[in-house]
Design an enzyme around this catalytic site. Structure first.
Site, PDB file in Angstrom:
ATOM      1  N   HIS A 139       7.170  -9.532  11.213  1.00 44.27           N
ATOM      2  CA  HIS A 139       6.091  -8.509  11.430  1.00 44.27           C
ATOM      3  C   HIS A 139       4.601  -9.068  11.161  1.00 44.27           C
ATOM      4  O   HIS A 139       3.858  -8.662  11.886  1.00 44.27           O
ATOM      5  CB  HIS A 139       6.450  -7.588  10.126  1.00 44.27           C
ATOM      6  CG  HIS A 139       5.664  -6.705   9.911  1.00 44.27           C
ATOM      7  ND1 HIS A 139       5.761  -5.520  10.406  1.00 44.27           N
ATOM      8  CD2 HIS A 139       4.294  -6.569   9.119  1.00 44.27           C
ATOM      9  CE1 HIS A 139       4.489  -4.602   9.794  1.00 44.27           C
ATOM     10  NE2 HIS A 139       3.718  -5.285   9.214  1.00 44.27           N
ATOM     11  N   GLU A 140       4.553 -10.035  10.401  1.00 47.57           N
ATOM     12  CA  GLU A 140       3.179 -10.710  10.154  1.00 47.57           C
ATOM     13  C   GLU A 140       2.733 -11.398  11.521  1.00 47.57           C
ATOM     14  O   GLU A 140       1.494 -11.249  11.633  1.00 47.57           O
ATOM     15  CB  GLU A 140       3.079 -11.682   8.935  1.00 47.57           C
ATOM     16  CG  GLU A 140       3.258 -10.819   7.412  1.00 47.57           C
ATOM     17  CD  GLU A 140       2.129  -9.789   7.465  1.00 47.57           C
ATOM     18  OE1 GLU A 140       1.019  -9.907   7.807  1.00 47.57           O
ATOM     19  OE2 GLU A 140       2.598  -8.683   7.014  1.00 47.57           O
ATOM     20  N   HIS A 143       1.319  -9.078  13.899  1.00 46.33           N
ATOM     21  CA  HIS A 143      -0.017  -8.514  13.870  1.00 46.33           C
ATOM     22  C   HIS A 143      -0.854  -9.374  14.301  1.00 46.33           C
ATOM     23  O   HIS A 143      -1.800  -9.081  15.259  1.00 46.33           O
ATOM     24  CB  HIS A 143      -0.327  -8.473  12.313  1.00 46.33           C
ATOM     25  CG  HIS A 143       0.182  -7.352  11.415  1.00 46.33           C
ATOM     26  ND1 HIS A 143      -0.298  -6.117  11.948  1.00 46.33           N
ATOM     27  CD2 HIS A 143       0.763  -6.823  10.246  1.00 46.33           C
ATOM     28  CE1 HIS A 143       0.293  -5.254  11.031  1.00 46.33           C
ATOM     29  NE2 HIS A 143       0.647  -5.512  10.038  1.00 46.33           N
ATOM     30  N   GLU A 202       0.917  -0.772  11.916  1.00 45.83           N
ATOM     31  CA  GLU A 202       2.263  -1.020  11.360  1.00 45.83           C
ATOM     32  C   GLU A 202       3.326  -0.875  12.150  1.00 45.83           C
ATOM     33  O   GLU A 202       4.223  -1.557  12.143  1.00 45.83           O
ATOM     34  CB  GLU A 202       2.257  -0.203  10.023  1.00 45.83           C
ATOM     35  CG  GLU A 202       1.450  -0.687   8.792  1.00 45.83           C
ATOM     36  CD  GLU A 202       1.876  -2.157   8.556  1.00 45.83           C
ATOM     37  OE1 GLU A 202       2.850  -2.325   7.976  1.00 45.83           O
ATOM     38  OE2 GLU A 202       1.196  -3.198   8.882  1.00 45.83           O
TER      39      GLU A 202
END
Ligand SMILES: [Zn+2]
Length: 270
Positions: A139-140, A143, A202
Site C-alpha cells: 500500500h505505501e 502511494h 487511498e
C-alpha cells in the site's frame, strides 16, 4: 480584492495545467495533476529520509529487520517488472529504494518519493507476519509509485503558497515547504498536522498495493483481513497514527474484498 485573488489563482492553475499537463496512473488509469518535478521531490525526500533515520533508532531485531527488507525487496521487484513489461520505466526514474525498520511503538509506516520506506515496529503486531506486512508495504509503495505525494504537494503549493514553483518555494520559504512536504507523507512535523490521504488516493493505493503484493507472491486475500485488524485498533484509548492518515472502515474493507479477484489473477500467474 478577494475576486482579484481568486482570478489570480485560477490563472495560476490554468498555467500550471498547461505547462505540466496531466499524467496517467498505471493500473487504475486515473488522470492526475502534478506540476512538481520528480527530481526535486526525490532530493527533498532523500534529505528528509536521512534526517529521519538519524533521529530515530533502527530496530536491533535482525529477524524482523530482514523481514522488512525481504518483503520490500520483493515488492520493489514486482513494481520494476510491471513497469518494464508496460514500457513505463521512466515512472521509476531516480528511485533509490530503501526499507528500514525503526524501533517505535507507534503503529505506522510510510514511503517517501523515490522508494524510501520506513516501517515502525509498532505495526508488526497488527501485520502478524510477512503477508500482513506485504499489505502495509504494498500500500505505501503504491502511494509512492502513483506519486500521490507530488500531487498533494502540487495542491499544497497552489492552495497554501499561491501556486509558486517548488524550486522558488524551497528557496524563499524553506521551512514552510519542508513542512508541506512532510505533511504530504504522514511523517509528522513540528506543526503536528497530518494531511489525510484523500479517499481517491487511498482507494488507488489499496488497488495498486494489492496487485503489487500479489505479483510479489503474497496472497491478496490477506489485505481485507489485515484492515479488519487495523480497524479494531480504533477502539483503543489512543488510535494508531496510521489510522489518522488511513481511516479503516467497512467501506474500505468491502472495496478491498471487491478488488481481491483481480489481484488473485496476478497471484496465480506466479
Ligand atoms: Zn494510504
Amino acid at each position: 480584492m478577494k475576486r482579484v485573488l481568486k482570478s489570480k489563482l485560477l490563472i495560476l492553475c490554468a498555467l500550471a495545467l498547461l505547462s505540466a499537463g496531466c499524467s496517467e496512473v498505471a493500473i487504475s488509469g486515473r488522470k492526475q495533476f502534478n506540476f512538481v518535478p520528480g527530481s526535486t521531490m526525490n532530493s527533498m525526500s532523500f534529505k528528509s529520509y536521512g534526517e529521519f533515520l538519524t533521529q530515530h533508532k533502527l530496530s536491533t531485531n535482525a529477524e524482523q529487520t530482514q523481514m522488512v527488507k525481504r518483503v520490500g525487496g520483493k515488492i520493489q521487484k514486482a513494481v520494476e517488472e510491471y513497469c518494464a513489461a508496460n514500457g513505463i520505466e521512466d515512472r521509476l526514474a531516480g528511485y533509490e529504494w530503501e526499507f528500514n525498520l525503526v524501533e517505535d511503538p507507534n503503529v505506522n509506516a510510510w514511503c517517501m518519493p523515490g522508494g524510501k520506506v520506513v516501517v515502525y515496529t509498532g505495526i508488526l503486531q497488527i501485520a502478524q507476519g510477512e503477508a500482513g506486512l506485504a499489505v502495509v508495504m504494498g500500500h505505501e509503495i503504491a502511494h509512492a509509485f502513483a506519486k500521490h505525494g507530488a500531487e498533494r504537494m502540487s495542491q499544497g503549493l497552489l492552495v497554501q503558497m499561491g501556486g509558486i514553483a517548488l524550486s522558488t518555494a524551497l528557496e524563499d520559504y524553506p521551512d514552510q515547504t519542508k513542512n508541506l512536504f512532510l505533511q504530504s507523507y504522514g511523517v509528522g512535523t513540528q506543526v503536528g498536522v497530518l494531511l489525510r490521504y484523500s479517499r481517491v488516493h487511498e482507494n488507488e493505493a489499496d488497488h495498486l498495493g494489492l496487485v503489487f503484493m500479489a505479483m510479489a507472491g503474497y496472497n491478496p486475500e490477506e489485505a481485507p483481513v489485515f484492515w479488519e485488524r487495523m480497524a479494531a485498533q480504533k477502539k483503543g484509548a489512543q488510535p494508531p497514527e496510521f489510522l489518522s492518515t488511513h481511516p479503516a472502515d467497512e467501506t474500505r474493507i468491502q472495496n478491498l474484498k471487491d478488488l481481491v479477484p483481480e489481484a488473485m489473477e496476478y497471484y496465480r500467474k506466479r
